[in-house]
Design a protein around this motif. Structure first.
Motif, PDB file in Angstrom:
ATOM      1  N   GLY A 159      18.059   6.013  -9.747  1.00 11.39           N
ATOM      2  CA  GLY A 159      18.287   5.094  -8.637  1.00 11.39           C
ATOM      3  C   GLY A 159      17.872   5.612  -7.274  1.00 11.39           C
ATOM      4  N   ASP A 160      17.669   6.930  -7.125  1.00 15.45           N
ATOM      5  CA  ASP A 160      17.229   7.466  -5.840  1.00 15.45           C
ATOM      6  C   ASP A 160      15.790   7.016  -5.559  1.00 15.45           C
ATOM      7  N   PRO A 161      15.480   6.622  -4.309  1.00 16.28           N
ATOM      8  CA  PRO A 161      14.104   6.225  -3.995  1.00 16.28           C
ATOM      9  C   PRO A 161      13.187   7.444  -3.918  1.00 16.28           C
ATOM     10  N   MET A 162      11.922   7.219  -4.239  1.00 14.46           N
ATOM     11  CA  MET A 162      10.938   8.296  -4.120  1.00 14.46           C
ATOM     12  C   MET A 162      10.549   8.456  -2.662  1.00 14.46           C
ATOM     13  N   PRO A 163      10.431   9.686  -2.186  1.00 16.21           N
ATOM     14  CA  PRO A 163       9.948   9.887  -0.815  1.00 16.21           C
ATOM     15  C   PRO A 163       8.545   9.289  -0.673  1.00 16.21           C
ATOM     16  N   THR A 164       8.257   8.750   0.497  1.00 17.88           N
ATOM     17  CA  THR A 164       6.944   8.126   0.710  1.00 17.88           C
ATOM     18  C   THR A 164       6.149   8.774   1.836  1.00 17.88           C
ATOM     19  N   ARG A 165       6.747   9.661   2.579  1.00 14.64           N
ATOM     20  CA  ARG A 165       6.030  10.325   3.668  1.00 14.64           C
ATOM     21  C   ARG A 165       6.122  11.830   3.486  1.00 14.64           C
ATOM     22  N   TYR A 166       4.959  12.469   3.607  1.00 17.14           N
ATOM     23  CA  TYR A 166       4.862  13.910   3.445  1.00 17.14           C
ATOM     24  C   TYR A 166       3.978  14.462   4.547  1.00 17.14           C
ATOM     25  N   SER A 167       4.063  15.772   4.770  1.00 18.13           N
ATOM     26  CA  SER A 167       3.090  16.441   5.621  1.00 18.13           C
ATOM     27  C   SER A 167       1.819  16.568   4.806  1.00 18.13           C
ATOM     28  N   ILE A 168       0.717  16.023   5.319  1.00 15.81           N
ATOM     29  CA  ILE A 168      -0.539  16.002   4.595  1.00 15.81           C
ATOM     30  C   ILE A 168      -1.466  17.060   5.161  1.00 15.81           C
ATOM     31  N   GLY A 169      -2.224  17.707   4.264  1.00 14.82           N
ATOM     32  CA  GLY A 169      -3.217  18.660   4.728  1.00 14.82           C
ATOM     33  C   GLY A 169      -3.641  19.627   3.649  1.00 14.82           C
ATOM     34  N   GLY A 170      -4.743  20.299   3.902  1.00 16.19           N
ATOM     35  CA  GLY A 170      -5.240  21.304   2.987  1.00 16.19           C
ATOM     36  C   GLY A 170      -6.138  20.731   1.904  1.00 16.19           C
TER      37      GLY A 170
END
Length: 157
Positions: free
Chosen positions: A78-89
């Motif tokens: 039931g926990d939502p999946m994270p949708t924002r991350y630090s992007i790079g590399g």
């Protein structure tokens, strides 16, 4: 097991067979080649998969050329999946395989959301692997972007 005289033979009874996982690892490619629309598509596909095949526990492993330990999250039902991350590399699948192979117990499945823009795969883990690609999976003239193990599918963006 001899089921010839089993009165349940031929019947599908509720609760007889459980579908789902105890623990799945979802690796999310957050390298520079991944866009926010792709991350949103990954989250939507993740939710569809979760409804079809629930998991009691899901470890979300963001990665680029290394696993991003500070962004790892463990989700319960039931926990939502994270949708924002630090992007790079850049991208290196080997770091995901090392991380999964270092676990005390292999997960029931590994799902890798990626654009398949990498050729460093590492050692195949001791669990089924599903590669969900935001790019077309191709094979041209002996060159391909299909991973050497697991099953690869394309994810609609």
């Amino acid at each position: 097991l001899d089921r010839r005289n089993d009165p349940r033979e031929g019947y599908l009874l509720p609760g007889e067979e459980e579908i789902g996982f105890d623990h799945a690892v979802v690796a999310v490619d957050v390298s520079y080649s991944i866009s926010y629309p792709e991350l949103d598509a990954f989250a939507k596909q993740f939710q569809c998969l979760r409804e079809e095949c629930p998991a009691k526990r899901i470890t979300v492993l963001p990665f680029s050329s290394r696993e991003l330990r500070s962004q790892i999250s463990v989700l319960e039902e039931g926990d939502p999946m994270p949708t924002r991350y630090s992007i790079g590399g850049g991208t290196d699948f080997a770091c995901v395989m090392r991380w999964v192979n270092a676990l005390d117990e292999a997960p029931d499945a590994l799902i890798v959301f990626t654009d398949l823009e990498c050729w460093s795969y590492g050692v195949e883990p001791d669990c089924p692997v599903l590669w969900a690609s935001s790019d077309v999976i191709w094979d041209k003239g002996g060159y391909q972007n299909r991973p050497p193990f697991g099953v690869a599918i394309e994810v609609a963006i």
